[in-house]
Design a protein around this motif. Structure first.
Motif, short mmCIF file in Angstrom:
data_model
loop_
_atom_site.label_atom_id
_atom_site.label_comp_id
_atom_site.label_asym_id
_atom_site.label_seq_id
_atom_site.Cartn_x
_atom_site.Cartn_y
_atom_site.Cartn_z
N HIS A 76 0.90 -1.20 -0.17
CA HIS A 76 -0.30 -0.54 0.22
C HIS A 76 0.73 1.23 0.23
N THR A 77 0.66 1.81 -0.73
CA THR A 77 1.43 3.37 -0.93
C THR A 77 0.63 4.74 -1.46
N VAL A 78 0.85 5.77 -0.48
CA VAL A 78 0.58 6.58 -0.71
C VAL A 78 0.80 7.39 -1.71
N GLY A 79 0.10 8.26 -2.99
CA GLY A 79 0.98 9.27 -3.54
C GLY A 79 0.60 10.66 -3.70
N PRO A 80 1.53 11.56 -4.49
CA PRO A 80 1.21 12.67 -3.80
C PRO A 80 0.06 12.76 -4.94
N VAL A 81 -0.83 14.03 -4.09
CA VAL A 81 -1.45 14.86 -5.19
C VAL A 81 -1.43 15.83 -5.74
N TYR A 82 -1.31 15.59 -7.10
CA TYR A 82 -0.25 16.88 -7.61
C TYR A 82 -0.75 17.75 -7.98
N SER A 83 -1.59 18.74 -7.46
CA SER A 83 -1.97 20.03 -6.94
C SER A 83 -1.54 20.27 -5.92
N ALA A 84 -1.02 19.69 -5.10
CA ALA A 84 -0.89 19.87 -3.83
C ALA A 84 0.86 20.48 -3.62
N HIS A 85 1.59 19.80 -5.20
CA HIS A 85 3.26 19.95 -4.62
C HIS A 85 3.15 21.06 -5.73
N PRO A 87 5.30 20.58 -9.74
CA PRO A 87 6.20 19.40 -10.55
C PRO A 87 7.04 18.67 -9.36
N GLU A 88 8.28 18.79 -9.53
CA GLU A 88 9.70 18.48 -8.91
C GLU A 88 9.39 17.71 -8.04
N ARG A 89 8.21 18.38 -7.06
CA ARG A 89 8.60 17.70 -5.73
C ARG A 89 6.68 16.53 -5.53
N ALA A 90 6.08 16.80 -6.50
CA ALA A 90 5.03 15.75 -6.97
C ALA A 90 5.82 14.71 -7.46
N ALA A 91 7.05 14.68 -8.16
CA ALA A 91 7.56 13.82 -9.25
C ALA A 91 8.70 13.21 -8.30
N ALA A 92 9.05 13.61 -6.99
CA ALA A 92 10.20 13.02 -5.93
C ALA A 92 9.09 12.03 -5.12
N LEU A 93 7.82 12.53 -4.75
CA LEU A 93 6.97 12.32 -3.82
C LEU A 93 6.52 10.39 -4.86
N ILE A 111 5.94 -7.88 -9.09
CA ILE A 111 5.27 -6.64 -8.71
C ILE A 111 4.76 -6.35 -9.92
N ALA A 112 3.34 -6.14 -9.58
CA ALA A 112 2.72 -5.01 -10.36
C ALA A 112 1.95 -3.45 -9.84
N PHE A 113 2.36 -3.09 -10.57
CA PHE A 113 1.67 -1.63 -10.30
C PHE A 113 0.38 -1.15 -11.43
N PRO A 114 -0.19 -0.97 -10.34
CA PRO A 114 -1.31 0.15 -11.11
C PRO A 114 -0.61 2.67 -11.32
N ALA A 115 -1.22 3.22 -11.88
CA ALA A 115 -0.68 4.18 -12.32
C ALA A 115 -0.65 5.14 -10.78
N GLY A 122 -4.83 13.35 -9.63
CA GLY A 122 -4.99 14.14 -11.02
C GLY A 122 -3.82 14.20 -11.49
N TYR A 123 -2.91 13.58 -10.81
CA TYR A 123 -1.59 13.38 -11.48
C TYR A 123 -1.38 13.02 -13.38
N PRO A 124 -0.80 14.02 -14.29
CA PRO A 124 -0.48 13.63 -15.07
C PRO A 124 -0.35 12.43 -16.03
N LEU A 125 -1.34 11.26 -16.39
CA LEU A 125 -0.68 10.17 -17.11
C LEU A 125 0.33 10.17 -17.39
N ALA A 126 1.17 10.84 -18.65
CA ALA A 126 2.03 10.36 -19.66
C ALA A 126 3.41 11.01 -18.27
N ALA A 127 3.40 11.99 -17.51
CA ALA A 127 4.19 12.29 -16.73
C ALA A 127 4.78 11.77 -15.67
N ALA A 128 3.64 10.68 -14.84
CA ALA A 128 3.40 10.31 -13.73
C ALA A 128 3.94 8.46 -14.48
#
Length: 170
Positions: A76-85, A87-93, A111-115, A122-128
């Motif tokens: 279980h992992t908690v991704g960033p809310v894109y609009s709260a950071h 872009p560099e910080r969101a990418a690091a998180l 191991i299998a990951f979702p996006a 709200g993280y843009p799929l291409a960037a994520a």
């Protein structure tokens, strides 16, 4: 050598030693992938997650997969809310989500990951997708002694799969 691939599938039915849940900070279930994994794993997952006491953005924690017969464990992992950071910080998180998940799964073969973070967060799929692919490749280079043989990026739709495959090709 770790193989990285992308497929379109239901992650709750995808055969992998470990599947990753794009969770919220409570780890107690939610919408999207998180809700689907909690429903598929059954009420035992909720109890196991309660005992974990939540997680911070970028953090990862592991439980059994319970009623998900195609996996042994769930990270279980908690991704960033894109609009709260920015872009560099969101990418690091987001990269931390992938690295920490891989660290927990290092003793398993697949191991299998979702996006992560691309739904309501709200993280843009291409960037994520670029962050995911770059992070997995870097982790694989740094962890050649890990048991992981296969990392699969699981897309919900054909359109998402095309974006993931583009990131893999890039």
């Amino acid at each position: 050598m770790i193989t990285i691939d992308a497929v379109q599938a239901d992650i709750t039915r995808f055969p992998s030693d470990v599947i990753v849940n794009a969770a919220n900070s409570s780890l107690l279930g939610g919408g999207g992938v998180d809700g689907a994994i909690h429903r598929a794993a059954g009420p035992e997952l909720l109890e196991a997650c309660r005992a974990l006491g939540g997680a911070s953005t970028g953090e990862a924690k592991m439980t059994d997969a319970f009623r998900i017969a195609t996996a042994a464990k769930i990270v279980h992992t908690v991704g960033p809310v894109y609009s709260a950071h920015d872009p560099e910080r969101a990418a690091a998180l987001l990269a931390a989500c992938y690295r920490n998940s891989l660290d927990l799964a290092a003793g398993f073969r697949s191991i299998a990951f979702p996006a992560i973070s691309t739904g309501v967060y709200g993280y843009p799929l291409a960037a994520a997708s670029v962050v995911a692919v770059d992070t997995v490749r870097a982790w694989a280079d740094e962890n050649r002694d890990a048991a992981i043989e296969t990392v699969t990026l699981v897309a919900h739709s054909a359109a998402d799969l095309a974006v993931l495959r583009s990131a893999l090709a890039g």
